[in-house]
Design a protein around this motif. Structure first.
Motif, PDB file in Angstrom:
ATOM      1  N   LEU A 105      23.856  42.099 112.628  1.00 38.21           N
ATOM      2  CA  LEU A 105      23.212  42.421 113.927  1.00 38.21           C
ATOM      3  C   LEU A 105      24.328  42.706 114.851  1.00 38.21           C
ATOM      4  O   LEU A 105      25.411  42.034 114.852  1.00 38.21           O
ATOM      5  CB  LEU A 105      22.287  41.215 114.640  1.00 38.21           C
ATOM      6  N   VAL A 106      24.083  43.972 115.732  1.00 39.50           N
ATOM      7  CA  VAL A 106      25.031  44.307 116.709  1.00 39.50           C
ATOM      8  C   VAL A 106      25.348  43.047 117.610  1.00 39.50           C
ATOM      9  O   VAL A 106      24.378  42.378 118.234  1.00 39.50           O
ATOM     10  CB  VAL A 106      24.676  45.601 117.446  1.00 39.50           C
ATOM     11  N   GLY A 107      26.675  42.780 117.737  1.00 39.74           N
ATOM     12  CA  GLY A 107      27.075  41.655 118.549  1.00 39.74           C
ATOM     13  C   GLY A 107      27.036  40.253 118.135  1.00 39.74           C
ATOM     14  O   GLY A 107      27.443  39.112 118.915  1.00 39.74           O
ATOM     15  N   ALA A 108      26.326  40.144 116.970  1.00 39.33           N
ATOM     16  CA  ALA A 108      26.274  38.831 116.505  1.00 39.33           C
ATOM     17  C   ALA A 108      27.276  38.677 115.206  1.00 39.33           C
ATOM     18  O   ALA A 108      27.492  39.649 114.546  1.00 39.33           O
ATOM     19  CB  ALA A 108      24.912  38.380 116.017  1.00 39.33           C
ATOM     20  N   PRO A 109      27.760  37.460 114.890  1.00 34.50           N
ATOM     21  CA  PRO A 109      28.488  37.316 113.700  1.00 34.50           C
ATOM     22  C   PRO A 109      28.079  37.529 112.707  1.00 34.50           C
ATOM     23  O   PRO A 109      26.918  37.046 112.062  1.00 34.50           O
ATOM     24  CB  PRO A 109      28.902  35.986 113.815  1.00 34.50           C
ATOM     25  N   THR A 110      28.670  38.309 111.681  1.00 37.40           N
ATOM     26  CA  THR A 110      28.140  38.360 110.275  1.00 37.40           C
ATOM     27  C   THR A 110      29.190  37.924 109.442  1.00 37.40           C
ATOM     28  O   THR A 110      30.359  38.151 109.598  1.00 37.40           O
ATOM     29  CB  THR A 110      28.116  40.200 110.019  1.00 37.40           C
ATOM     30  N   ASN A 111      28.572  36.855 108.530  1.00 33.97           N
ATOM     31  CA  ASN A 111      29.541  36.025 107.733  1.00 33.97           C
ATOM     32  C   ASN A 111      29.672  36.983 106.461  1.00 33.97           C
ATOM     33  O   ASN A 111      28.819  37.278 105.496  1.00 33.97           O
ATOM     34  CB  ASN A 111      28.841  34.799 107.541  1.00 33.97           C
ATOM     35  N   VAL A 112      31.087  37.009 106.177  1.00 31.92           N
ATOM     36  CA  VAL A 112      31.568  37.710 105.022  1.00 31.92           C
ATOM     37  C   VAL A 112      32.349  36.631 104.112  1.00 31.92           C
ATOM     38  O   VAL A 112      33.113  35.965 104.590  1.00 31.92           O
ATOM     39  CB  VAL A 112      32.588  38.966 105.227  1.00 31.92           C
ATOM     40  N   VAL A 113      31.952  36.700 102.656  1.00 38.54           N
ATOM     41  CA  VAL A 113      32.499  35.568 101.953  1.00 38.54           C
ATOM     42  C   VAL A 113      33.279  36.074 100.522  1.00 38.54           C
ATOM     43  O   VAL A 113      32.388  37.058 100.148  1.00 38.54           O
ATOM     44  CB  VAL A 113      31.438  34.504 101.684  1.00 38.54           C
ATOM     45  N   ALA A 114      34.428  35.827 100.353  1.00 39.27           N
ATOM     46  CA  ALA A 114      34.925  36.259  99.128  1.00 39.27           C
ATOM     47  C   ALA A 114      35.427  34.922  98.355  1.00 39.27           C
ATOM     48  O   ALA A 114      35.613  33.952  98.841  1.00 39.27           O
ATOM     49  CB  ALA A 114      36.277  37.210  99.576  1.00 39.27           C
ATOM     50  N   SER A 115      35.449  35.200  96.863  1.00 33.51           N
ATOM     51  CA  SER A 115      35.672  34.121  96.110  1.00 33.51           C
ATOM     52  C   SER A 115      36.664  34.480  94.993  1.00 33.51           C
ATOM     53  O   SER A 115      36.628  35.599  94.368  1.00 33.51           O
ATOM     54  CB  SER A 115      34.564  33.450  95.406  1.00 33.51           C
ATOM     55  N   ALA A 135      33.169  30.543 103.464  1.00 37.17           N
ATOM     56  CA  ALA A 135      32.146  29.752 102.973  1.00 37.17           C
ATOM     57  C   ALA A 135      30.789  30.201 103.550  1.00 37.17           C
ATOM     58  O   ALA A 135      30.917  30.868 104.800  1.00 37.17           O
ATOM     59  CB  ALA A 135      32.551  28.332 103.052  1.00 37.17           C
ATOM     60  N   SER A 136      29.563  29.852 102.936  1.00 39.63           N
ATOM     61  CA  SER A 136      28.434  30.158 103.501  1.00 39.63           C
ATOM     62  C   SER A 136      27.917  29.354 104.800  1.00 39.63           C
ATOM     63  O   SER A 136      28.552  28.194 104.805  1.00 39.63           O
ATOM     64  CB  SER A 136      27.339  30.011 102.425  1.00 39.63           C
ATOM     65  N   TRP A 137      27.058  29.726 105.280  1.00 40.83           N
ATOM     66  CA  TRP A 137      26.747  28.938 106.498  1.00 40.83           C
ATOM     67  C   TRP A 137      26.127  27.640 106.210  1.00 40.83           C
ATOM     68  O   TRP A 137      26.298  26.467 106.599  1.00 40.83           O
ATOM     69  CB  TRP A 137      25.611  29.893 107.454  1.00 40.83           C
ATOM     70  N   ALA A 138      25.270  27.853 105.059  1.00 42.70           N
ATOM     71  CA  ALA A 138      24.912  26.487 104.647  1.00 42.70           C
ATOM     72  C   ALA A 138      25.883  25.376 104.160  1.00 42.70           C
ATOM     73  O   ALA A 138      25.487  24.322 104.469  1.00 42.70           O
ATOM     74  CB  ALA A 138      23.816  26.687 103.311  1.00 42.70           C
ATOM     75  N   SER A 139      27.102  25.800 103.325  1.00 45.22           N
ATOM     76  CA  SER A 139      27.811  24.874 102.948  1.00 45.22           C
ATOM     77  C   SER A 139      28.623  24.452 104.078  1.00 45.22           C
ATOM     78  O   SER A 139      29.127  23.225 104.108  1.00 45.22           O
ATOM     79  CB  SER A 139      28.724  25.776 101.985  1.00 45.22           C
ATOM     80  N   LEU A 140      28.713  25.021 105.278  1.00 45.09           N
ATOM     81  CA  LEU A 140      29.220  24.732 106.501  1.00 45.09           C
ATOM     82  C   LEU A 140      28.409  23.765 107.343  1.00 45.09           C
ATOM     83  O   LEU A 140      28.895  23.380 108.516  1.00 45.09           O
ATOM     84  CB  LEU A 140      30.130  26.004 107.140  1.00 45.09           C
ATOM     85  N   ALA A 141      27.242  23.701 107.098  1.00 44.94           N
ATOM     86  CA  ALA A 141      26.229  23.024 107.688  1.00 44.94           C
ATOM     87  C   ALA A 141      26.173  23.843 109.277  1.00 44.94           C
ATOM     88  O   ALA A 141      25.902  23.142 110.292  1.00 44.94           O
ATOM     89  CB  ALA A 141      26.531  21.735 107.794  1.00 44.94           C
ATOM     90  N   GLN A 142      26.168  25.201 109.199  1.00 48.74           N
ATOM     91  CA  GLN A 142      26.179  25.730 110.298  1.00 48.74           C
ATOM     92  C   GLN A 142      24.800  26.904 110.774  1.00 48.74           C
ATOM     93  O   GLN A 142      24.250  27.261 109.374  1.00 48.74           O
ATOM     94  CB  GLN A 142      27.109  26.699 110.720  1.00 48.74           C
ATOM     95  N   PRO A 143      24.291  27.013 111.672  1.00 48.27           N
ATOM     96  CA  PRO A 143      23.114  28.005 111.962  1.00 48.27           C
ATOM     97  C   PRO A 143      23.393  29.339 111.502  1.00 48.27           C
ATOM     98  O   PRO A 143      24.604  29.692 111.513  1.00 48.27           O
ATOM     99  CB  PRO A 143      22.636  27.576 113.330  1.00 48.27           C
ATOM    100  N   GLN A 144      22.719  30.390 111.277  1.00 46.07           N
ATOM    101  CA  GLN A 144      22.746  31.629 110.934  1.00 46.07           C
ATOM    102  C   GLN A 144      23.461  32.313 112.411  1.00 46.07           C
ATOM    103  O   GLN A 144      22.966  31.722 113.360  1.00 46.07           O
ATOM    104  CB  GLN A 144      21.714  32.365 110.700  1.00 46.07           C
ATOM    105  N   PHE A 145      24.209  33.268 112.205  1.00 48.43           N
ATOM    106  CA  PHE A 145      24.797  34.239 113.124  1.00 48.43           C
ATOM    107  C   PHE A 145      25.732  33.351 114.053  1.00 48.43           C
ATOM    108  O   PHE A 145      25.660  33.566 115.301  1.00 48.43           O
ATOM    109  CB  PHE A 145      23.548  34.790 113.958  1.00 48.43           C
ATOM    110  N   THR A 146      26.315  32.261 113.427  1.00 47.58           N
ATOM    111  CA  THR A 146      27.280  31.616 114.375  1.00 47.58           C
ATOM    112  C   THR A 146      28.809  31.889 113.543  1.00 47.58           C
ATOM    113  O   THR A 146      28.801  32.322 112.387  1.00 47.58           O
ATOM    114  CB  THR A 146      27.026  30.041 114.177  1.00 47.58           C
ATOM    115  N   PRO A 147      29.643  31.867 114.311  1.00 49.30           N
ATOM    116  CA  PRO A 147      30.971  32.322 113.815  1.00 49.30           C
ATOM    117  C   PRO A 147      31.682  31.405 112.752  1.00 49.30           C
ATOM    118  O   PRO A 147      31.470  30.268 112.787  1.00 49.30           O
ATOM    119  CB  PRO A 147      32.046  32.138 115.005  1.00 49.30           C
ATOM    120  N   THR A 148      32.247  31.996 111.868  1.00 45.25           N
ATOM    121  CA  THR A 148      32.836  31.093 110.732  1.00 45.25           C
ATOM    122  C   THR A 148      34.274  31.807 110.754  1.00 45.25           C
ATOM    123  O   THR A 148      34.757  32.805 111.430  1.00 45.25           O
ATOM    124  CB  THR A 148      32.450  31.213 109.209  1.00 45.25           C
TER     125      THR A 148
END
Length: 246
Positions: A112-122, A163-176
């Motif tokens: 979403l424009v203006g909202a954090p998009t979480n990108v994860v590499a492994s 890391a994913s939002w779930a593993s960080l216990a964070q809501p969606q569209f929050t900064p990581t």
């Protein structure tokens, strides 16, 4: 010596075998006309004589200096060829390539424009065996850095792949640590390059670090960024604080 009465003046030697002669056990007979002399002897090797010194105690042998290591600065050392493992750079590891890292994002494939998009590499540590500069070696790759290319001209380097939002216990569209905010709509090609710190074992069990990084890149992950004006949810953010947009 054994003395026996008068004999005629005769002088002779008793027969002696080679074995008796070797140890000095032969008998001799001598007749002077007045007496006969018969004698025999056995000769044994004398024990070694040890210098008793001034105090009557055995003299200890002189201590011998310990052998000293040979230090060579040339390849030919006293007739022996001294071989040491070569120094290795990242360019020498062209035939050793670590696996491509994995790459994904949240929400999968869009943002979403203006909202954090979480990108994860492994990426993980890897061991490989083979031949390097004529030596049989084991090469170890350890992830040391993750360089993200978000596709909009922005790049960032992290020591973690995120890391994913779930593993960080964070809501969606929050900064990581590895999230990114896109300012405009569009489709953005995202890539990640993992910098591996390499080391080499030439068979001694000791890891020798390699100068520079060996890299592996994963690309082809596109993120479609849209602008959200309204959102339909089954519950409000008060009722569900972890819901989309909350």
């Amino acid at each position: 010596m054994l003395v026996i009465g008068s004999w005629l003046g005769v002088s002779s030697s008793a027969p002696c075998s080679p074995d008796l002669a070797a140890i000095g056990a032969c008998t001799t007979v001598s007749n002077s006309g007045e007496q006969v002399d018969i004698g025999a002897s056995i000769t044994n090797p004398a024990p070694p004589v040890t210098d008793q010194g001034d105090h009557g105690s055995p003299t200890q042998p002189e201590p011998q200096p310990a052998p000293q290591p040979i230090t060579c600065t040339r390849a030919d050392c006293g007739g022996f060829l001294v071989v040491t493992p070569p120094d290795v750079t990242a360019a020498d590891l062209a035939s050793f390539r670590p696996a491509t890292p994995s790459l994904t994002g949240e929400p999968t494939g869009f943002g979403l424009v203006g909202a954090p998009t979480n990108v994860v590499a492994s990426a993980s540590e890897q061991l490989m065996t083979g031949t390097l500069l004529g030596w049989d070696v084991t090469v170890r790759f350890v992830p040391a850095g993750f360089v993200f290319d978000y596709g909009d001209g922005s790049t960032a380097r992290f020591t973690t792949g995120g890391a994913s939002w779930a593993s960080l216990a964070q809501p969606q569209f929050t900064p990581t640590a590895t999230s990114h905010v896109y300012r405009e709509r569009g489709t953005y090609p995202v890539a990640v390059t993992v910098q591996y710190a390499a080391s080499v074992d030439f068979g001694s069990g000791t890891w020798r670090p390699v100068t520079g990084y060996v890299t592996a890149t994963s690309a082809g992950y596109d993120i479609r960024v849209v602008e959200a004006r309204t959102a339909l949810v089954d519950r409000t953010c008060i009722e569900n604080p972890a819901g989309p947009g909350c």
